[in-house]
Design a protein around this motif. Sequence first.
Motif, PDB file in Angstrom:
ATOM      1  N   PHE A 180       0.864  -1.186   0.000  1.00 31.10           N
ATOM      2  CA  PHE A 180       0.000   0.000   0.000  1.00 31.10           C
ATOM      3  C   PHE A 180       0.890   1.221   0.000  1.00 31.10           C
ATOM      4  O   PHE A 180       2.083   1.143   0.313  1.00 31.10           O
ATOM      5  CB  PHE A 180      -0.955  -0.016   1.202  1.00 31.10           C
ATOM      6  CG  PHE A 180      -0.311  -0.344   2.513  1.00 31.10           C
ATOM      7  CD1 PHE A 180       0.198   0.648   3.334  1.00 31.10           C
ATOM      8  CD2 PHE A 180      -0.210  -1.669   2.934  1.00 31.10           C
ATOM      9  CE1 PHE A 180       0.803   0.354   4.547  1.00 31.10           C
ATOM     10  CE2 PHE A 180       0.398  -1.987   4.155  1.00 31.10           C
ATOM     11  CZ  PHE A 180       0.901  -0.976   4.957  1.00 31.10           C
ATOM     12  N   GLU A 181       0.323   2.362  -0.355  1.00 24.93           N
ATOM     13  CA  GLU A 181       1.093   3.598  -0.465  1.00 24.93           C
ATOM     14  C   GLU A 181       0.623   4.686   0.487  1.00 24.93           C
ATOM     15  O   GLU A 181       1.267   5.725   0.608  1.00 24.93           O
ATOM     16  CB  GLU A 181       1.023   4.115  -1.902  1.00 24.93           C
ATOM     17  CG  GLU A 181       1.626   3.156  -2.923  1.00 24.93           C
ATOM     18  CD  GLU A 181       1.431   3.641  -4.346  1.00 24.93           C
ATOM     19  OE1 GLU A 181       2.368   3.499  -5.153  1.00 24.93           O
ATOM     20  OE2 GLU A 181       0.341   4.172  -4.651  1.00 24.93           O
TER      21      GLU A 181
ATOM     22  N   ASP B 281       9.061   1.724   7.889  1.00 24.58           N
ATOM     23  CA  ASP B 281      10.522   1.685   7.845  1.00 24.58           C
ATOM     24  C   ASP B 281      11.043   2.975   8.495  1.00 24.58           C
ATOM     25  O   ASP B 281      10.782   3.242   9.647  1.00 24.58           O
ATOM     26  CB  ASP B 281      11.016   1.506   6.412  1.00 24.58           C
ATOM     27  CG  ASP B 281      10.537   0.208   5.798  1.00 24.58           C
ATOM     28  OD1 ASP B 281      10.359  -0.761   6.554  1.00 24.58           O
ATOM     29  OD2 ASP B 281      10.319   0.170   4.581  1.00 24.58           O
ATOM     30  N   THR B 282      11.720   3.806   7.744  1.00 25.10           N
ATOM     31  CA  THR B 282      12.210   5.069   8.299  1.00 25.10           C
ATOM     32  C   THR B 282      11.397   6.254   7.823  1.00 25.10           C
ATOM     33  O   THR B 282      11.760   7.406   8.075  1.00 25.10           O
ATOM     34  CB  THR B 282      13.684   5.278   7.883  1.00 25.10           C
ATOM     35  OG1 THR B 282      13.771   5.278   6.459  1.00 25.10           O
ATOM     36  CG2 THR B 282      14.550   4.164   8.452  1.00 25.10           C
ATOM     37  N   LEU B 283      10.301   5.986   7.132  1.00 28.18           N
ATOM     38  CA  LEU B 283       9.486   7.069   6.572  1.00 28.18           C
ATOM     39  C   LEU B 283       8.503   7.588   7.605  1.00 28.18           C
ATOM     40  O   LEU B 283       7.751   6.822   8.209  1.00 28.18           O
ATOM     41  CB  LEU B 283       8.722   6.581   5.338  1.00 28.18           C
ATOM     42  CG  LEU B 283       9.564   6.145   4.128  1.00 28.18           C
ATOM     43  CD1 LEU B 283       8.663   5.566   3.058  1.00 28.18           C
ATOM     44  CD2 LEU B 283      10.329   7.335   3.579  1.00 28.18           C
ATOM     45  N   ARG B 284       8.521   8.905   7.821  1.00 31.25           N
ATOM     46  CA  ARG B 284       7.544   9.553   8.688  1.00 31.25           C
ATOM     47  C   ARG B 284       6.850  10.640   7.856  1.00 31.25           C
ATOM     48  O   ARG B 284       7.237  11.812   7.912  1.00 31.25           O
ATOM     49  CB  ARG B 284       8.219  10.181   9.904  1.00 31.25           C
ATOM     50  CG  ARG B 284       8.773   9.176  10.891  1.00 31.25           C
ATOM     51  CD  ARG B 284       9.526   9.873  12.022  1.00 31.25           C
ATOM     52  NE  ARG B 284       9.979   8.939  13.032  1.00 31.25           N
ATOM     53  CZ  ARG B 284       9.292   8.586  14.099  1.00 31.25           C
ATOM     54  NH1 ARG B 284       8.077   9.108  14.279  1.00 31.25           N
ATOM     55  NH2 ARG B 284       9.776   7.739  14.976  1.00 31.25           N
ATOM     56  N   PRO B 285       5.877  10.275   7.070  1.00 29.47           N
ATOM     57  CA  PRO B 285       5.259  11.244   6.169  1.00 29.47           C
ATOM     58  C   PRO B 285       4.444  12.301   6.922  1.00 29.47           C
ATOM     59  O   PRO B 285       3.963  12.066   8.029  1.00 29.47           O
ATOM     60  CB  PRO B 285       4.354  10.374   5.301  1.00 29.47           C
ATOM     61  CG  PRO B 285       4.033   9.210   6.165  1.00 29.47           C
ATOM     62  CD  PRO B 285       5.256   8.956   6.977  1.00 29.47           C
TER      63      PRO B 285
ATOM     64  N   TRP C 196      -1.695   9.621   5.549  1.00 28.54           N
ATOM     65  CA  TRP C 196      -0.250   9.701   5.391  1.00 28.54           C
ATOM     66  C   TRP C 196       0.131   9.056   4.057  1.00 28.54           C
ATOM     67  O   TRP C 196      -0.197   7.880   3.807  1.00 28.54           O
ATOM     68  CB  TRP C 196       0.472   8.966   6.508  1.00 28.54           C
ATOM     69  CG  TRP C 196       0.277   9.555   7.881  1.00 28.54           C
ATOM     70  CD1 TRP C 196       1.069  10.464   8.515  1.00 28.54           C
ATOM     71  CD2 TRP C 196      -0.772   9.243   8.798  1.00 28.54           C
ATOM     72  NE1 TRP C 196       0.588  10.752   9.771  1.00 28.54           N
ATOM     73  CE2 TRP C 196      -0.547  10.018   9.980  1.00 28.54           C
ATOM     74  CE3 TRP C 196      -1.893   8.402   8.760  1.00 28.54           C
ATOM     75  CZ2 TRP C 196      -1.393   9.956  11.088  1.00 28.54           C
ATOM     76  CZ3 TRP C 196      -2.732   8.347   9.856  1.00 28.54           C
ATOM     77  CH2 TRP C 196      -2.469   9.119  11.004  1.00 28.54           C
ATOM     78  N   HIS C 197       0.812   9.793   3.203  1.00 29.13           N
ATOM     79  CA  HIS C 197       1.253   9.278   1.902  1.00 29.13           C
ATOM     80  C   HIS C 197       2.747   8.939   1.985  1.00 29.13           C
ATOM     81  O   HIS C 197       3.570   9.794   2.309  1.00 29.13           O
ATOM     82  CB  HIS C 197       1.016  10.322   0.804  1.00 29.13           C
ATOM     83  CG  HIS C 197      -0.431  10.628   0.580  1.00 29.13           C
ATOM     84  ND1 HIS C 197      -1.257   9.835  -0.174  1.00 29.13           N
ATOM     85  CD2 HIS C 197      -1.207  11.654   1.035  1.00 29.13           C
ATOM     86  CE1 HIS C 197      -2.480  10.343  -0.191  1.00 29.13           C
ATOM     87  NE2 HIS C 197      -2.479  11.450   0.543  1.00 29.13           N
TER      88      HIS C 197
ATOM     89  N   THR D 198       3.288   1.327  10.985  1.00 26.96           N
ATOM     90  CA  THR D 198       2.899   1.359  12.389  1.00 26.96           C
ATOM     91  C   THR D 198       2.214   2.687  12.687  1.00 26.96           C
ATOM     92  O   THR D 198       2.713   3.753  12.308  1.00 26.96           O
ATOM     93  CB  THR D 198       4.119   1.188  13.315  1.00 26.96           C
ATOM     94  OG1 THR D 198       4.739  -0.066  13.049  1.00 26.96           O
ATOM     95  CG2 THR D 198       3.705   1.241  14.777  1.00 26.96           C
ATOM     96  N   LEU D 199       1.084   2.617  13.357  1.00 26.82           N
ATOM     97  CA  LEU D 199       0.353   3.809  13.781  1.00 26.82           C
ATOM     98  C   LEU D 199       0.410   3.905  15.297  1.00 26.82           C
ATOM     99  O   LEU D 199       0.181   2.912  16.000  1.00 26.82           O
ATOM    100  CB  LEU D 199      -1.113   3.727  13.339  1.00 26.82           C
ATOM    101  CG  LEU D 199      -1.403   3.830  11.847  1.00 26.82           C
ATOM    102  CD1 LEU D 199      -2.839   3.432  11.559  1.00 26.82           C
ATOM    103  CD2 LEU D 199      -1.150   5.245  11.355  1.00 26.82           C
TER     104      LEU D 199
END
Length: 473
Positions: A217-218, A237-241, A256-257, A266-267
């Motif tokens: 998913f994106e 991963d390391t993305l915090r959009p 969040w994209h 993770t939320l």
Amino acid sequence: MKAKQVLFFLLGVFAMLGLLWLVTPADGVNLGPLNLRFASYERMVREAGEKKVDVDSVLNAVEARFRMEDDTLSYYRRFFYENPDRIFLPEEDYHFFDPLFRHLEQAGDRMVRVVHYGDSQIEMDRISQDLRQALQERFGGSGTGLFPAVSNVPSASISKSASGGFVQYTMYGDSTTQRAGHNRYGMLAQVVKLSGGGTMSLRGTKNRQAREGVKTFESVSVLYGRGEKFEAKAVSDTLRPVPVVESRENGTLITWHFGRPVQKATLTFKGSAEIYAVGADGEHGVAVDNIPLRGCSGTIFTRISKPLMEDSFALTDTRLIILQFGGNMMPVVHGTKTIEQYQEQIQKQIAYFHEVAPQAKILFIGPSDMGKSVGGRIVTWPHLPEMVDSLKATALRNDAAYWDLYRMMGGENSMAQWVRHSPSYAGPDYIHFTPAGAQRVGEALSRSFLTYYDFYQLRKTLPEGRVKQAMQP
């Protein structure tokens, strides 16, 4: 024992059984909790002459009816008026889905949502996943759509877990389910109350039966209301959009994209709120939500807060609502009066969805064939064909399309043959499809819907007058 003695013994047994057959009443003899009966000669002759549904022949015929020999108006005219597997449209208006098709054509730049409600027949993403795959292959998209933050019903299309202050309330199910004490249940007919905070982990499924599009998913979304000191963050991963927040009076949608396909996220939540749904989707394209309501007959929606539903459907840009119900009513249907009462309830539900989601088209899918043991035989439930025809009339009369699943699968007494098919297309309860059977159903539904889209595309290239003349009954 000699061969002659064996022969006389067997002849004696057959003679005794024959005598019992002659003297046993037609309704049998009760032996405590058991009922001993014999099939009558007339019944044996009748059953021998009955034509049984050949499932492979039925499905091959469905496939053949969708086979396009030429992309012409004559083909679509035959499809529109003669194909029993088509989606029936109100007032036979072939423009019915045009507004939806226009939005689907813009799905390369936006998200278009399809909501599929149903009873336990669609649990584990059955039928929905095949429609989702067909639409996403044509219009783009990924992910499994909306689902509850906490649920006791697993999904075949996404793995999720939650810990912390989550409590689930549903407005359907038996007495063991918790009720919220209010009507703010939201799009999923349930609400999860968050108190103090919590964590959710999402992962694209590894289920081999799941469709390819749901494995990544994106974007991730949370639809909530009544937040107090509420905060939410998403990490993959390391993305915090950076979240995109859309608010209305009764609901707020945070999205969040991630900018690329991811397999897990993770939320984390703080504070308190009513969480109506969580979603895992693509950046754009089509989202198809699978919303199974086990034990539900589809008459509960009018009890959900209208303002909340209006905001929820608007925030999620829902453009098609599918209602697949009727099967759970059959055990209590004893005649025409019960069916008429159910018709009235379904009419109210359709009117409710027209009110809370005026931008969406509505498609009703009636019950499949259902098998019941009568006199030792598995036959169609009494009054089921009447129920199917009544639901079709109700939907079309109230500006909703209708797809006849009962007749697509072969009609009367077809469920028994779907169970006996190899591989089995339905379970031993003679009600629910197996994953293989549900796939055949989902593929037929998708073919019917996309045939209308192909017709829409052809009509755009032709003068309306020519199309209208060619499509005259």
